[in-house]
Design an enzyme around this catalytic site. Structure first.
Site, PDB file in Angstrom:
ATOM      1  N   CYS A 155       0.803  -1.217   0.000  1.00 49.90           N
ATOM      2  CA  CYS A 155       0.000   0.000   0.000  1.00 49.90           C
ATOM      3  C   CYS A 155       0.833   1.264   0.000  1.00 49.90           C
ATOM      4  O   CYS A 155       0.313   2.344  -0.219  1.00 49.90           O
ATOM      5  CB  CYS A 155      -0.929   0.007   1.223  1.00 49.90           C
ATOM      6  SG  CYS A 155      -0.071   0.188   2.792  1.00 49.90           S
ATOM      7  N   LYS A 161       3.237   3.913   5.753  1.00 52.59           N
ATOM      8  CA  LYS A 161       4.333   3.832   6.702  1.00 52.59           C
ATOM      9  C   LYS A 161       4.294   2.497   7.424  1.00 52.59           C
ATOM     10  O   LYS A 161       3.234   1.899   7.605  1.00 52.59           O
ATOM     11  CB  LYS A 161       4.228   4.953   7.745  1.00 52.59           C
ATOM     12  CG  LYS A 161       4.599   6.333   7.238  1.00 52.59           C
ATOM     13  CD  LYS A 161       4.608   7.303   8.386  1.00 52.59           C
ATOM     14  CE  LYS A 161       5.093   8.680   7.947  1.00 52.59           C
ATOM     15  NZ  LYS A 161       5.152   9.631   9.085  1.00 52.59           N
ATOM     16  N   ASP A 196      10.790  12.007   3.543  1.00 52.85           N
ATOM     17  CA  ASP A 196       9.546  11.241   3.444  1.00 52.85           C
ATOM     18  C   ASP A 196       9.273  10.924   1.981  1.00 52.85           C
ATOM     19  O   ASP A 196       9.540  11.741   1.108  1.00 52.85           O
ATOM     20  CB  ASP A 196       8.371  12.025   4.033  1.00 52.85           C
ATOM     21  CG  ASP A 196       7.316  11.106   4.630  1.00 52.85           C
ATOM     22  OD1 ASP A 196       7.150   9.985   4.110  1.00 52.85           O
ATOM     23  OD2 ASP A 196       6.650  11.514   5.599  1.00 52.85           O
ATOM     24  N   GLY A 253      18.830  15.452  -6.362  1.00 55.88           N
ATOM     25  CA  GLY A 253      18.065  14.297  -5.929  1.00 55.88           C
ATOM     26  C   GLY A 253      18.723  13.001  -6.339  1.00 55.88           C
ATOM     27  O   GLY A 253      19.876  12.968  -6.787  1.00 55.88           O
ATOM     28  N   HIS A 254      17.976  11.918  -6.218  1.00 55.65           N
ATOM     29  CA  HIS A 254      18.478  10.594  -6.592  1.00 55.65           C
ATOM     30  C   HIS A 254      17.308   9.789  -7.135  1.00 55.65           C
ATOM     31  O   HIS A 254      16.178   9.879  -6.643  1.00 55.65           O
ATOM     32  CB  HIS A 254      19.082   9.881  -5.389  1.00 55.65           C
ATOM     33  CG  HIS A 254      19.694   8.559  -5.731  1.00 55.65           C
ATOM     34  ND1 HIS A 254      20.852   8.442  -6.461  1.00 55.65           N
ATOM     35  CD2 HIS A 254      19.301   7.284  -5.459  1.00 55.65           C
ATOM     36  CE1 HIS A 254      21.149   7.161  -6.623  1.00 55.65           C
ATOM     37  NE2 HIS A 254      20.219   6.444  -6.030  1.00 55.65           N
ATOM     38  N   ASP A 273       3.094  17.350  13.192  1.00 60.88           N
ATOM     39  CA  ASP A 273       2.123  17.269  12.099  1.00 60.88           C
ATOM     40  C   ASP A 273       1.454  15.903  12.129  1.00 60.88           C
ATOM     41  O   ASP A 273       2.032  14.912  12.579  1.00 60.88           O
ATOM     42  CB  ASP A 273       2.757  17.566  10.740  1.00 60.88           C
ATOM     43  CG  ASP A 273       3.886  16.621  10.372  1.00 60.88           C
ATOM     44  OD1 ASP A 273       4.511  16.048  11.278  1.00 60.88           O
ATOM     45  OD2 ASP A 273       4.153  16.459   9.171  1.00 60.88           O
TER      46      ASP A 273
END
Length: 356
Positions: free
Chosen positions: A19, A22, A70, A141-142, A229
């Protein structure tokens, strides 16, 4: 903008590998307990001790870095919107700590041989627009070639070392404020099953793509003792972390918690994500629900959120003023609870139907 000519339902691609949620709080806690303690550094102001989503490292007497990362699989089908959601979600951790985003790095996993490259281009464009709105700089970035698309950001922000806000400072007498409605996890699960109208998809997407920048800036002059948050562990999960980290008890009022339209209906129809059920199982022994709140109501309060609002513990005498100011600035703020002295150092949550 939806790339209709590509006929791709992005959310369906996450079924190949899971899915994209986390790892649950219970499983994650067990894993982290097995990791040896790192080097003790007096400049590490916020590490893993309080379960905050970002770390804070002091560089000088008036400057510290806020660092977070994240990423996840698509939860909406529009690639541009997915990029915006992922960016807003990652940037949120810096805002929750009271910091200002400075630089970001893209993290990309994409099936480059099987999906049109234009899809990745739209994901990156959406993220770049949201990063620009935050006033941060994209520095690189990567990327990897993967069968399942995933996207997110590593974010570095700045903050004064004396103004760091964690989830562990709530005090008895504080009031609890949230700055976005909940129910995102149930609605995004429903998107995968084609249960939402285009207007409903737009509504939940708007919630997820809204930066917490205005909320963070609005609360700056107030006596905010704790902030985090609301993301994958849900409203109750993040409230429980605040209660335990602060050594207090927190009472929430169910009827004050803002919930997106149709969440109850869709939850009753079975569109409750596995992450939400995992959240409930993790917190149930630490939460006392009013007898009138049924299982569906409890699931909604534990719903796994993506790019949710801020959870703020503010000095009680300033709560009404802060809520009014947030609303005046366009933030969907609600006063949903209050903080009490704890019966134990572990902290607990009580969920009532109403204050009366």
């Amino acid at each position: 903008m939806i790339l209709e000519s590509l006929s791709i339902k992005l959310t369906s691609l996450s079924s190949k590998g899971g899915c994209g949620c986390k790892i649950g709080p219970g499983e994650l806690s067990q894993i982290l307990r097995s990791i040896p303690e790192g080097v003790r550094d007096p400049n590490l102001l916020v590490g893993t001790e309080t379960n905050d989503d970002a770390g804070v490292y002091k560089l000088s007497d008036d400057l510290a870095l806020v660092q977070t990362v994240d990423f996840f699989t698509p939860i909406v089908d529009d690639p541009y919107s997915f990029g915006q959601v992922a960016a807003a979600n990652a940037l949120s951790d810096v805002y929750a700590m009271g910091g200002k985003p400075l630089t970001v790095l893209n993290i990309v996993a994409f099936p480059i041989k099987t999906l049109d490259k234009a899809i990745l281009g739209e994901i990156l464009r959406g993220a770049a627009d949201k990063v620009r709105e935050a006033g941060a700089a994209l520095v690189g970035g990567h990327s990897i070639d993967d069968q399942e698309p995933k996207f997110g950001l590593a974010v570095t922000g700045t903050i004064h070392p004396d103004r760091v806000r964690t989830n562990a400072g709530a005090k008895p007498g504080d009031k609890i404020i949230v700055t976005k409605p909940i129910g995102v996890g149930i609605l995004t699960t429903s998107i995968k099953k084609d249960q939402l109208s285009p207007e409903e998809v737009s509504r939940v997407t708007r919630v997820m793509t809204t930066l917490n920048k205005t909320a963070a800036e609005t609360m700056e002059p107030y006596h905010v003792h704790a902030c985090t948050d609301i993301t994958g562990f849900g409203l109750i999960g993040h409230t429980l972390e605040m209660a335990k980290g602060s050594g207090v008890e927190i009472r929430l009022y169910q009827d004050r918690v803002p919930v997106l339209p149709r969440v109850r209906e869709l939850a009753e129809a079975g569109f409750v994500p596995g992450g939400t059920k995992n959240n409930f199982n993790h917190v149930k022994d630490s939460v006392t629900f009013d007898a009138s709140i049924d299982q569906i109501g409890q699931y909604i309060l534990c719903d796994a959120v993506t790019s949710g609002g801020l959870l703020i513990a503010v000095e009680g005498s300033q709560a009404d003023e802060l809520v009014a100011k947030l609303k005046a600035n366009g933030v969907e703020a609600s006063l949903i609870g209050e903080v009490f002295a704890a019966q134990s150092q572990e902290g607990r949550i009580t969920v009532s139907v109403s204050e009366g």
